[in-house]
Design an enzyme around this catalytic site. Structure first.
Site, PDB file in Angstrom:
ATOM      1  N   GLU A 142      -2.675  -0.324 -22.442  1.00 18.78           N
ATOM      2  CA  GLU A 142      -2.176  -1.155 -21.335  1.00 18.78           C
ATOM      3  C   GLU A 142      -0.671  -1.414 -21.508  1.00 18.78           C
ATOM      4  O   GLU A 142       0.093  -1.388 -20.537  1.00 18.78           O
ATOM      5  CB  GLU A 142      -2.982  -2.466 -21.287  1.00 18.78           C
ATOM      6  CG  GLU A 142      -2.557  -3.467 -20.237  1.00 18.78           C
ATOM      7  CD  GLU A 142      -2.591  -2.947 -18.796  1.00 18.78           C
ATOM      8  OE1 GLU A 142      -3.142  -1.877 -18.530  1.00 18.78           O
ATOM      9  OE2 GLU A 142      -2.007  -3.628 -17.941  1.00 18.78           O
ATOM     10  N   TRP A 184       2.866   5.985   1.809  1.00 15.87           N
ATOM     11  CA  TRP A 184       2.976   6.464   0.427  1.00 15.87           C
ATOM     12  C   TRP A 184       2.723   7.960   0.506  1.00 15.87           C
ATOM     13  O   TRP A 184       1.627   8.402   0.851  1.00 15.87           O
ATOM     14  CB  TRP A 184       1.946   5.778  -0.464  1.00 15.87           C
ATOM     15  CG  TRP A 184       2.043   6.180  -1.898  1.00 15.87           C
ATOM     16  CD1 TRP A 184       2.872   5.652  -2.845  1.00 15.87           C
ATOM     17  CD2 TRP A 184       1.276   7.197  -2.555  1.00 15.87           C
ATOM     18  NE1 TRP A 184       2.672   6.284  -4.050  1.00 15.87           N
ATOM     19  CE2 TRP A 184       1.704   7.237  -3.900  1.00 15.87           C
ATOM     20  CE3 TRP A 184       0.287   8.090  -2.149  1.00 15.87           C
ATOM     21  CZ2 TRP A 184       1.173   8.115  -4.844  1.00 15.87           C
ATOM     22  CZ3 TRP A 184      -0.245   8.969  -3.084  1.00 15.87           C
ATOM     23  CH2 TRP A 184       0.197   8.976  -4.408  1.00 15.87           C
ATOM     24  N   GLY A 233      -5.184   8.467   4.523  1.00 12.88           N
ATOM     25  CA  GLY A 233      -6.234   9.333   3.992  1.00 12.88           C
ATOM     26  C   GLY A 233      -5.677  10.725   3.782  1.00 12.88           C
ATOM     27  O   GLY A 233      -4.455  10.924   3.802  1.00 12.88           O
ATOM     28  N   ARG A 293       0.810  -1.213   0.000  1.00 14.15           N
ATOM     29  CA  ARG A 293       0.000   0.000   0.000  1.00 14.15           C
ATOM     30  C   ARG A 293       0.850   1.274   0.000  1.00 14.15           C
ATOM     31  O   ARG A 293       0.319   2.386  -0.081  1.00 14.15           O
ATOM     32  CB  ARG A 293      -0.900   0.023   1.240  1.00 14.15           C
ATOM     33  CG  ARG A 293      -1.800  -1.161   1.341  1.00 14.15           C
ATOM     34  CD  ARG A 293      -2.548  -1.157   2.636  1.00 14.15           C
ATOM     35  NE  ARG A 293      -3.593  -0.156   2.626  1.00 14.15           N
ATOM     36  CZ  ARG A 293      -4.830  -0.379   2.225  1.00 14.15           C
ATOM     37  NH1 ARG A 293      -5.173  -1.577   1.819  1.00 14.15           N
ATOM     38  NH2 ARG A 293      -5.725   0.571   2.234  1.00 14.15           N
ATOM     39  N   HIS A 295      -3.206  12.827 -36.418  1.00 13.59           N
ATOM     40  CA  HIS A 295      -3.862  14.006 -35.842  1.00 13.59           C
ATOM     41  C   HIS A 295      -2.983  14.653 -34.760  1.00 13.59           C
ATOM     42  O   HIS A 295      -3.479  15.390 -33.916  1.00 13.59           O
ATOM     43  CB  HIS A 295      -5.226  13.621 -35.266  1.00 13.59           C
ATOM     44  CG  HIS A 295      -6.167  13.116 -36.316  1.00 13.59           C
ATOM     45  ND1 HIS A 295      -6.741  13.935 -37.249  1.00 13.59           N
ATOM     46  CD2 HIS A 295      -6.570  11.858 -36.619  1.00 13.59           C
ATOM     47  CE1 HIS A 295      -7.492  13.211 -38.062  1.00 13.59           C
ATOM     48  NE2 HIS A 295      -7.398  11.938 -37.705  1.00 13.59           N
ATOM     49  N   LYS A 330       2.213  -0.338 -18.828  1.00 13.73           N
ATOM     50  CA  LYS A 330       3.186  -1.279 -18.233  1.00 13.73           C
ATOM     51  C   LYS A 330       4.598  -0.768 -18.443  1.00 13.73           C
ATOM     52  O   LYS A 330       5.410  -0.758 -17.529  1.00 13.73           O
ATOM     53  CB  LYS A 330       3.080  -2.686 -18.860  1.00 13.73           C
ATOM     54  CG  LYS A 330       1.888  -3.517 -18.492  1.00 13.73           C
ATOM     55  CD  LYS A 330       1.785  -3.896 -17.044  1.00 13.73           C
ATOM     56  CE  LYS A 330       1.021  -2.881 -16.262  1.00 13.73           C
ATOM     57  NZ  LYS A 330      -0.373  -3.076 -16.041  1.00 13.73           N
TER      58      LYS A 330
HETATM   59  C1  F6R Z   1      -1.180  -0.509 -13.303  1.00 14.67           C
HETATM   60  C2  F6R Z   1      -2.016  -0.668 -12.144  1.00 14.67           C
HETATM   61  C3  F6R Z   1      -2.971   0.415 -11.787  1.00 14.67           C
HETATM   62  C4  F6R Z   1      -4.283  -0.168 -11.242  1.00 14.67           C
HETATM   63  C5  F6R Z   1      -5.194   0.960 -10.740  1.00 14.67           C
HETATM   64  C6  F6R Z   1      -6.547   0.442 -10.303  1.00 14.67           C
HETATM   65  O1  F6R Z   1      -0.355  -1.607 -13.503  1.00 14.67           O
HETATM   66  O2  F6R Z   1      -1.936  -1.640 -11.438  1.00 14.67           O
HETATM   67  O3  F6R Z   1      -3.221   1.254 -12.869  1.00 14.67           O
HETATM   68  O4  F6R Z   1      -4.905  -0.891 -12.242  1.00 14.67           O
HETATM   69  O5  F6R Z   1      -4.586   1.611  -9.682  1.00 14.67           O
HETATM   70  O6  F6R Z   1      -6.417  -0.481  -9.271  1.00 14.67           O
HETATM   71  P1  F6R Z   1      -7.576  -1.477  -8.904  1.00 14.67           P
HETATM   72  O7  F6R Z   1      -7.763  -2.396 -10.071  1.00 14.67           O
HETATM   73  O8  F6R Z   1      -7.099  -2.184  -7.688  1.00 14.67           O
HETATM   74  O9  F6R Z   1      -8.803  -0.655  -8.656  1.00 14.67           O
END
Ligand code: F6R
Length: 607
Positions: free
Chosen positions: A480, A75, A100, A27, A503, A484
């Site tokens: 995607e 974080w 939060g 997290r 464009h 990545k």
């Molecule tokens: C990218 C990635 C993020 C999650 C995004 C949503 O590799 O993992 O873009 O997809 O933070 O997270 P979830 O799916 O847990 O809501």
């Protein structure tokens, strides 16, 4: 989006705090800290910038011991990662951990400074410690001081609070940030996530907004901010809480890429009959509910949003249902008009993403026909908000970059597509089912491309930008692929609908710009080929991934990757895997922190 863990026990808690915190590191991992009330009834705090392993080393040297404590992995939102900004934050006899964002912290800070409170960090969280302290000095009881502080806060919080004068009590509070209470014999816990308590107990209570909990080693009591006691059900987690390891792979991301074949295979085996999807796979009576749907509104973030975009393509192709896919952080703040018979579908790996959760709460009040969630984590906040839940059963995804969650979402969405296709009279379901069943074999062939991806990765290590192009359902795969590459290799990458190139983005193309075309054989191949010809005419470096037999002249500066043949509907699942492998090998070559890329966290629980 930090991780909070706390415990009050009849035993020493330092080791428990560290191992609970370790499980929450996904997290946030830029700093960590803990506070323990020692056996002499004083709070001792240890903090550092860095990971839980760094904190563990410091704790080891300290001989810290006590029976009540709180811990935090951070974080950063307000203030850089540093020891002074790490939690817990203290004010005299009070120590707190917070997840939060406190929106009115500036205003509170000014007021508290006038009361001579000194701020030692740049965080929004520190005001909470001082606020509680200031209410205590106004002769309020501990509980009342906490309630008064909570009533003053604007924003979101999950909190763990210690008070030296109440050494056997841990107070927790939650509003807009996930927190649960782990219930055991002779010890009780607070945690951001059920996984972190599973080695101790499977029994837990989820906290809801504006609740405050008072824990001691043998009792847990929950109250509203009006002070009234609330009776809440104790749930028993169905999760196993096995210890997770890399199983011989170098990184979790690599392991999770390879897990995809089995996850997809298991979903097909469990949910798909010989020519049809098994009845009600989305929950009791879900087939008849889905029959009456005329519109779908997908809401998600990041990779999960890209899965929604693929599904939108599929659904409109096979049914008469209109479909919108929207980023949750946009949906939550705008006026939304809901048409009759619209299904709201939230997609989320974690089920804890703040924007998706807020959007789903908003959706519940907007008159959607039903709320369906596609989620990987049972017992998450999202599943609790949904009328129907489809669990993707991908297993814990540890790597911050999502891979197996994406393909497990796609295969789940393909089940949904089959069911929705029934009302169109097109009889496409047996074709899709047939294609799905070919996936395990095709994926084996796709994984054999890993060596080639390793080779191609060498071309990218000194590049600063990359473009990925696709059309139709391959456009979200281009998005995607770009996501990545950028998140783990730190190369700037963009995904574009191939037709959009001229464009604007074509201006970026020169001899240093690799452009990757995703071109499963379909009716759009010729259009993508002409877009790539425009790139080559500007000296761009072209890489084509296709199963169409194409021939290029020598010296044509085109790198062709031959993909296995695959059906049209499963192509997004097939084509995303070499993109994951490519990003992974570029990152290996660049020696980045693949499983925990800089500035990111696995679960985005703040707006
Ligand atoms: C990218 C990635 C993020 C999650 C995004 C949503 O590799 O993992 O873009 O997809 O933070 O997270 P979830 O799916 O847990 O809501």
């Amino acid at each position: 989006m930090c991780g909070i863990f706390g415990v009050v026990s009849s035993n020493a808690v330092t080791g428990t705090l560290l191992s609970g915190l370790q499980k929450l590191e996904y997290r946030g991992y830029d700093s960590a800290g803990l506070s323990v009330i020692t056996n002499n009834n004083v709070i001792k705090r240890i903090r550092c910038s860095g990971k839980v392993s760094d904190l563990r080393s410091l704790v080891k040297k300290s001989n810290l011991t006590g029976r009540c404590g709180i811990a935090h992995t951070r974080w950063a939102t307000h203030g850089v990662p540093s020891t002074k900004n790490s939690h817990p934050h203290s004010s005299g006899i009070i120590s707190i951990v917070h997840n939060g964002i406190i929106e009115n912290y500036d205003e509170l800070k000014s007021k508290l400074k006038k009361q001579r409170y000194k701020f030692l960090s740049d965080t929004d969280s520190e005001v909470i410690a001082h606020l509680i302290h200031s209410f205590l000095s106004k002769k309020k009881t501990y509980f009342d001081a906490v309630v008064a502080a909570l009533k003053t806060l604007k924003g979101s919080y999950a909190l763990g609070i210690l008070n030296e004068k109440n050494p056997d009590t841990l107070i927790a509070a939650s509003h807009g940030s996930p927190l649960l209470l782990g219930i055991s014999r002779n010890e009780n816990f607070i945690s951001s996530d059920v996984n972190a308590v599973l080695s101790k107990t499977k029994k837990y209570i989820s906290m809801d907004d504006s609740e405050i909990a008072v824990l001691n080693k043998s009792e847990v009591n929950i109250f509203g901010l009006n002070g009234r006691k609330i009776k809440k059900p104790v749930s028993t987690s169905i999760q196993k809480g096995n210890s997770i390891n890399k199983a011989g792979y170098n990184h979790y991301m690599q392991k999770e890429i390879y897990e995809q074949k089995n996850i997809i295979k298991n979903t097909i085996n469990d949910k798909v009959g010989s020519t049809r999807i098994l009845p009600n796979v989305f929950g009791p009576q879900s087939d008849s509910m889905l029959k009456s749907i005329k519109h779908i509104h997908f809401v998600a973030c990041g990779t999960s949003f890209n899965a929604a975009l693929v599904a939108k393509n599929w659904i409109e192709e096979v049914s008469n249902i209109s479909c919108v896919a929207e980023i949750a952080s946009e949906f939550r703040h705008r006026k939304v008009n809901v048409l009759k018979d619209t299904l709201y579908v939230a997609i989320s790996q974690s089920g804890e993403t703040a924007d998706t959760i807020y959007s789903t709460k908003k959706a519940a009040a907007l008159g959607y026909k039903k709320i369906l969630s596609i989620c990987n984590v049972p017992e998450s906040s999202l599943t609790r908000l949904s009328d129907y839940t489809f669990l993707t059963h991908a297993g814990p995804e540890i790597s911050v970059a999502s891979t197996k969650a994406f393909t497990s979402q796609l295969i789940s969405l393909l089940l949904l597509v089959c069911i929705l296709s029934r009302s169109s009279g097109k009889k496409i379901e047996p074709t899709i089912v047939k294609q799905m069943k070919t996936l395990p074999k095709i994926l084996t062939k796709v994984f054999s491309l890993e060596k080639e991806m390793q080779q191609i990765a060498k071309h990218f290590t000194n590049k600063h930008h990359t473009l990925f192009l696709g059309r139709g359902a391959s456009y979200p795969i281009a998005l995607e692929a770009a996501l990545k590459l950028k998140e783990i290799s730190y190369i700037h990458a963009e995904g574009y609908a191939a037709g959009e190139l001229k464009h604007g983005p074509l201006a970026l193309v020169d001899k240093d710009m690799p452009v990757i075309g995703l071109m499963p054989e379909n009716n759009l191949v010729d259009q993508v080929l002409s877009n790539l010809a425009e790139v080559k005419a500007r000296q761009g470096l072209v890489y084509i991934f296709t199963n169409k037999k194409l021939k290029f002249k020598r010296g044509d500066k085109t790198h062709l990757v031959s993909m296995p043949s695959c059906g049209h509907f499963i192509a997004p699942l097939v084509y995303v895997i070499p993109m994951q492998l490519l990003a992974y090998h570029v990152a290996v070559k660049k020696k980045t922190n693949i499983d925990q890329p800089r500035n990111l966290a696995k679960s985005v629980t703040v707006e």
